[in-house]
Design a protein around this motif. Structure first.
Motif, PDB file in Angstrom:
ATOM      1  N   GLY A  33      31.981  41.476  45.629  1.00  0.00           N
ATOM      2  CA  GLY A  33      31.985  40.029  45.509  1.00  0.00           C
ATOM      3  C   GLY A  33      31.575  39.225  46.722  1.00  0.00           C
ATOM      4  N   GLU A  34      31.553  39.843  47.869  1.00  0.00           N
ATOM      5  CA  GLU A  34      31.147  39.122  49.072  1.00  0.00           C
ATOM      6  C   GLU A  34      29.650  39.349  49.305  1.00  0.00           C
ATOM      7  OE1 GLU A  34      33.140  37.080  50.657  1.00  0.00           O
ATOM      8  OE2 GLU A  34      34.938  37.666  49.551  1.00  0.00           O
ATOM      9  N   LYS A  35      29.065  38.536  50.155  1.00  0.00           N
ATOM     10  CA  LYS A  35      27.647  38.659  50.473  1.00  0.00           C
ATOM     11  C   LYS A  35      27.337  40.094  50.918  1.00  0.00           C
ATOM     12  CE  LYS A  35      23.950  36.457  52.986  1.00  0.00           C
ATOM     13  NZ  LYS A  35      23.532  35.303  53.756  1.00  0.00           N
ATOM     14  N   GLY A  36      26.323  40.680  50.320  1.00  0.00           N
ATOM     15  CA  GLY A  36      25.908  42.031  50.653  1.00  0.00           C
ATOM     16  C   GLY A  36      26.657  43.115  49.888  1.00  0.00           C
ATOM     17  N   GLN A  37      27.625  42.720  49.061  1.00  0.00           N
ATOM     18  CA  GLN A  37      28.380  43.680  48.264  1.00  0.00           C
ATOM     19  C   GLN A  37      27.987  43.548  46.792  1.00  0.00           C
ATOM     20  OE1 GLN A  37      32.458  42.527  49.116  1.00  0.00           O
ATOM     21  NE2 GLN A  37      32.617  44.073  50.723  1.00  0.00           N
ATOM     22  N   PRO A  39      28.642  42.837  42.877  1.00  0.00           N
ATOM     23  CA  PRO A  39      29.549  41.859  42.262  1.00  0.00           C
ATOM     24  C   PRO A  39      30.840  42.539  41.806  1.00  0.00           C
ATOM     25  CG  PRO A  39      27.377  41.799  41.219  1.00  0.00           C
ATOM     26  CD  PRO A  39      27.400  42.988  42.133  1.00  0.00           C
ATOM     27  N   CYS A  40      31.928  41.803  41.842  1.00  0.00           N
ATOM     28  CA  CYS A  40      33.178  42.302  41.271  1.00  0.00           C
ATOM     29  C   CYS A  40      33.024  42.277  39.746  1.00  0.00           C
ATOM     30  CB  CYS A  40      34.338  41.420  41.701  1.00  0.00           C
ATOM     31  SG  CYS A  40      34.711  41.530  43.464  1.00  0.00           S
ATOM     32  N   PRO A  41      33.865  43.016  39.016  1.00  0.00           N
ATOM     33  CA  PRO A  41      33.679  43.119  37.560  1.00  0.00           C
ATOM     34  C   PRO A  41      33.561  41.775  36.831  1.00  0.00           C
ATOM     35  CG  PRO A  41      35.207  44.785  38.280  1.00  0.00           C
ATOM     36  CD  PRO A  41      34.931  43.908  39.478  1.00  0.00           C
ATOM     37  N   MET A  42      34.528  40.878  37.008  1.00  0.00           N
ATOM     38  CA  MET A  42      34.439  39.612  36.277  1.00  0.00           C
ATOM     39  C   MET A  42      33.289  38.767  36.795  1.00  0.00           C
ATOM     40  SD  MET A  42      36.953  36.384  35.693  1.00  0.00           S
ATOM     41  CE  MET A  42      38.067  37.172  34.564  1.00  0.00           C
ATOM     42  N   GLN A  43      33.062  38.784  38.077  1.00  0.00           N
ATOM     43  CA  GLN A  43      31.971  38.020  38.674  1.00  0.00           C
ATOM     44  C   GLN A  43      30.634  38.437  38.059  1.00  0.00           C
ATOM     45  OE1 GLN A  43      31.209  39.152  42.729  1.00  0.00           O
ATOM     46  NE2 GLN A  43      30.600  37.069  43.296  1.00  0.00           N
ATOM     47  N   GLY A  44      30.402  39.726  37.940  1.00  0.00           N
ATOM     48  CA  GLY A  44      29.168  40.222  37.334  1.00  0.00           C
ATOM     49  C   GLY A  44      29.056  39.822  35.878  1.00  0.00           C
ATOM     50  N   ALA A 120      38.943  42.561  42.049  1.00  0.00           N
ATOM     51  CA  ALA A 120      38.430  43.929  41.849  1.00  0.00           C
ATOM     52  C   ALA A 120      38.886  44.541  40.523  1.00  0.00           C
ATOM     53  CB  ALA A 120      38.847  44.827  43.005  1.00  0.00           C
ATOM     54  N   ASN A 121      39.764  43.830  39.785  1.00  0.00           N
ATOM     55  CA  ASN A 121      40.254  44.366  38.512  1.00  0.00           C
ATOM     56  C   ASN A 121      39.123  44.524  37.501  1.00  0.00           C
ATOM     57  OD1 ASN A 121      42.736  44.084  39.704  1.00  0.00           O
ATOM     58  ND2 ASN A 121      43.619  42.831  38.099  1.00  0.00           N
ATOM     59  N   ALA A 122      39.260  45.527  36.658  1.00  0.00           N
ATOM     60  CA  ALA A 122      38.292  45.716  35.570  1.00  0.00           C
ATOM     61  C   ALA A 122      38.343  44.506  34.661  1.00  0.00           C
ATOM     62  CB  ALA A 122      38.623  46.984  34.795  1.00  0.00           C
ATOM     63  N   PHE A 123      37.203  44.197  34.054  1.00  0.00           N
ATOM     64  CA  PHE A 123      37.181  43.059  33.136  1.00  0.00           C
ATOM     65  C   PHE A 123      36.552  43.476  31.842  1.00  0.00           C
ATOM     66  CE2 PHE A 123      35.441  39.063  31.421  1.00  0.00           C
ATOM     67  CZ  PHE A 123      36.629  38.395  31.289  1.00  0.00           C
TER      68      PHE A 123
END
Length: 123
Positions: A33-37, A39-44, A120-123
């Motif tokens: 979720g941070e720059k260069g990482q 995406p976190c599950p929900m973010q993606g 970081a939780n699964a979505f």
């Protein structure tokens, strides 16, 4: 005049975070979720599915996405499902702006807490 650091200051000085405002407490590293990482599950999911649905203006797609979100309320976010269901109903009726307003309402209420605690939780 002597000024004590109090409990929160003492905890901070001792390396703890009890009663220390989140703005100065150490931020969790979720590895996403941070720059260069990645995406976190929900973010993606939000960027691919929800954003695509809202950008399309297709009420049925928006409603489907909001119903999916409504079925996955995180712990401690009691109004999550109701807000999402309300938005889905508005989208089904063609009220796209109303559906988007429900998204904003949920984001205003829960986005920071979700990012800070659950990203970081699964979505």
């Amino acid at each position: 005049m002597s000024v004590g650091i109090g409990f929160a200051g003492a905890a901070w000085a001792a390396g703890g975070t009890a009663d220390v405002p989140a703005s100065i407490a150490e931020k969790k590293d979720f590895g996403c979720g941070e720059k260069g990482q990645k995406p976190c599950p929900m973010q993606g999911w939000m960027k691919t599915v929800m954003q695509s649905a809202t950008n399309s203006g297709d009420g049925a797609k928006i409603a489907e996405a909001l119903e999916y979100v409504a079925a996955k309320p995180p712990p401690g976010m009691a109004k999550w499902a109701a807000i999402s269901k309300e938005g889905a109903e508005k989208a089904k009726k063609g009220d796209i702006d109303g559906a988007k307003a429900s998204c904003k309402s949920c984001h205003d209420m829960y986005k920071k807490k979700y990012k800070d605690e659950l990203r970081a939780n699964a979505f």
